[in-house]
Scaffold this active site. Structure first.
Site: not given
Ligand code: NDP
Length: 457
Positions: A136, A176
Site C-alpha cells: 500500500k 484508493d
C-alpha cells in the site's frame, strides 16, 4: 487436518504476548495495531492448534513489512509556490506474488494508516486466489481544491521517485481514496516516460491504454455480490431491501449502482461534510447526477438536495441512524462506532458488507458478531477491486482484453469463492458464520504455507 485443542487461557496469554511485542515497536501506530490485533485474535489460536506453524514466527514476520519506502515529493502549485509532501510505499509481503495494493492521497495519510492497509491487503489478496502479494502507499497530499495541472505536477513528482521501486513483476499499485482514473493516468504517463516501457505496472488504467472493463465498478459491485452470497445462506436476497451507503466516491457509487440493479433501494450517500437521505431511493438517473457531480465537477454531496429537494442533507453526521436492513460502509476506516453499531441493530439492520477498509471500530465488530448478524469484514467483501486488478494484470500480460461479461462473471465467481473460504474456516458449531475468523484464517493459511516453503527470508 487434525487440530490440537489448546486451553483458552494459553491462547489469551499468547495473543497478549504477541501484541506486546508489536506494541513495543509501534506503540503509536494505532490503526496498524487495531488491524493486527483483529487478526491475532483469530489467527493465534489457529497457529497454536496447528503443529506445522509452531515456532516458525510466521505472524511475527508478517507484521514486519519487507520494505518501507518514504520519500520527499516536491512540486510547484499554480501560484509558483514550492510545496513538499511526503510519499510512502509499504511493500508488506511478497510470498505469493508481486506487491499489490492501492495508493491513497489524503491529508491524514501516515505510516500507521498505510501499514494497517498494507497488512489487511496481504490477507485480502490471498483470499482472491490470485498470485498477488500485499502493499500500500500514498501521500499526505490533499487533492481537494487542486487544479488538474497541480494534480498532474504532484503525480509526476510522486512517480519520479516511486518508479525506481515498482514494476509489473515487482510491485503494482492501484487507486484508493483520492486516487482515481485521472491520477492513475498521470502516474502511468510519468512511469512510462522514465522507464521507456509500456507495462502493466499500475491497475485502474483507462480502457484505451491497458485498463480492464469492470475495474472501476469492481470494488462496489463485489461488496454487493458478497452481501448477496451472505443472504443466500439464509435463503434471502437483495430484492426490496433498504440499504444505507456511506461515502460517495468510487466504491460507494458502484455499490449503489449494483444494489439498485439487484432490486434494493439505496437511501443514503455521504462525504466528510455529512450525508444525504433520499427516502424515495437513489435510482439510476439520480446516481448518474452524483457521478457527474463527484467525478467530473468534483462537487460535494450536499449539492444533491438542490437537484432533488425531497431529499435531506444532514451536516456533520454519518448515515447509521437511518433505518435499513443492509449497511454498506464505503467511505473510510473507523466510520462505525460502537454506539452507531447498536443503533443500526436497533433499527433492524442485519447485514453489513464493508466496502471500505476497516470501517467498523473493534467495538462495533464485537457488537455485530455478538448479535450474530451477517457481518463481512472489508478484507473479504471489498476484495473484488484488487481481484479485478489481478484480472487487469493477466490481460496486460496476455496482451488481450476480455469483455465486460467475461470480467463480471470472473468477479462474481471470485466473490463466491471468497465466501466459500470464509465458510470453510469460519463456520461455528451452532452454524453461525464468523466471516472475520474465516477470512483471517483462510488468508493466513495461503500466505503462511508459501512462507514456510520459501524458508526464513
Ligand atoms: P474515493 O476517494 O473515491 O471516495 C472516498 C469517499 O469517502 C468520499 O466520499 C470521501 O468524502 C469519503 N471519505 C474519505 N475520508 C473520509 C472521512 N475521514 N470521513 C468521512 N468521509 C470520508 O475512495 P474510494 O471509494 O476508492 O475508497 C473508499 C474506501 O474503500 C476506502 O476505505 C478504500 O480503502 C476502500 N477500498 C477501495 C478500493 C478501490 O478499488 N478504490 C478497493 C478496496 C477498498 P470526501 O470527498 O469528503 O473526502
Amino acid at each position: 487436518m487434525e487440530l490440537k485443542v489448546v486451553k483458552p487461557e494459553i491462547v489469551r496469554l499468547q495473543i497478549k504476548e504477541f501484541m506486546n511485542l508489536v506494541k513495543e515497536r509501534d506503540n503509536h501506530q494505532l490503526e496498524f495495531l487495531q488491524a493486527v490485533e483483529e487478526v491475532a485474535e483469530t489467527v493465534v489460536p489457529y497457529i497454536l492448534s496447528n503443529e506445522i506453524y509452531k515456532g516458525k514466527q510466521i505472524l511475527t514476520r508478517m507484521v514486519e513489512p519487507e520494505r518501507v519506502l518514504m520519500f520527499r515529493v516536491p512540486w510547484v502549485n499554480d501560484e509558483g509556490k514550492i510545496i513538499v509532501n511526503r510519499g510512502f510505499r509499504i511493500q508488506m509481503n511478497s510470498a505469493i506474488g508481486p506487491y499489490k495494493g492501492g495508493l491513497r492521497f489524503h491529508p491524514t495519510v501516515n505510516l500507521s494508516i498505510l501499514k494497517f492497509l498494507a497488512f489487511e491487503q496481504v490477507f485480502k489478496n490471498a483470499l482472491t486466489t490470485l498470485p498477488m502479494g500485499g502493499g500500500k502507499g500514498g501521500s499526505d497530499f490533499d487533492p481537494k481544491g487542486k487544479t488538474d495541472d497541480e494534480i498532474m505536477r504532484f503525480c509526476h513528482s510522486f512517480m519520479s521517485e516511486l518508479s525506481r521501486h515498482i514494476g509489473a513483476n515487482t510491485d503494482v499499485p492501484a487507486g484508493d481514496i483520492g486516487v482515481g482514473a485521472r491520477e492513475i493516468g498521470f502516474l502511468f504517463g510519468m512511469y512510462k516516460r522514465l522507464r521507456n516501457e509500456f507495462t502493466g505496472v499500475l491497475t485502474g488504467k483507462g480502457m484505451s491504454w491497458g485498463g480492464s472493463l469492470i475495474r472501476p465498478e469492481a470494488t462496489g459491485y463485489g461488496t454487493v455480490y458478497f452481501a448477496q452470497n451472505m443472504l443466500k445462506t439464509k435463503g434471502d436476497g437483495l430484492d426490496g431491501k433498504i440499504i444505507t451507503v456511506s461515502g460517495s466516491g468510487n466504491v460507494a457509487q458502484y455499490a449503489c449502482e449494483k444494489a439498485t440493479q439487484l432490486g434494493a433501494k439505496v437511501v443514503t450517500l455521504s462525504d466528510s461534510l455529512g450525508f444525504i437521505y433520499d427516502k424515495e431511493g437513489i435510482d439510476a438517473s439520480k446516481l448518474a447526477f452524483v457521478m457527474d457531480l463527484k467525478n467530473n465537477k468534483r462537487g460535494r454531496i450536499k449539492e444533491y438536495v438542490k437537484k432533488y429537494p425531497n431529499a435531506k442533507f444532514i451536516a456533520g453526521e454519518r448515515p447509521w441512524g437511518i433505518r435499513c436492513e443492509i449497511a454498506l460502509p464505503c467511505a473510510t476506516q473507523n466510520e462505525i462506532s460502537g454506539e452507531e453499531a447498536k443503533t443500526l441493530l436497533e433499527n433492524g439492520c442485519y447485514v453489513i458488507s464493508e466496502g471500505a477498509n476497516m470501517p467498523s471500530t473493534p467495538e462495533a465488530v464485537r457488537i455485530f458478531l455478538n448479535a450474530k448478524i451477517l457481518y463481512a469484514p472489508g478484507k473479504a467483501s471489498n476484495a473484488g477491486g484488487v481481484a479485478t486488478s489481478g484480472l487487469e494484470m493477466s490481460q496486460n500480460s496476455l496482451r488481450t482484453n476480455w469483455t465486460r461479461e467475461e470480467v463480471d462473471s470472473k468477479l462474481k465467481k471470485i466473490m463466491s469463492d471468497i465466501h466459500d473460504s470464509c465458510l470453510e474456516f469460519g463456520k461455528q458449531e451452532d452454524g453461525y458464520i464468523d466471516y472475520v475468523k474465516g477470512a483471517n484464517i483462510a488468508g493466513f493459511v495461503k500466505v503462511a504455507d508459501a512462507m514456510l516453503a520459501q524458508g526464513v527470508v
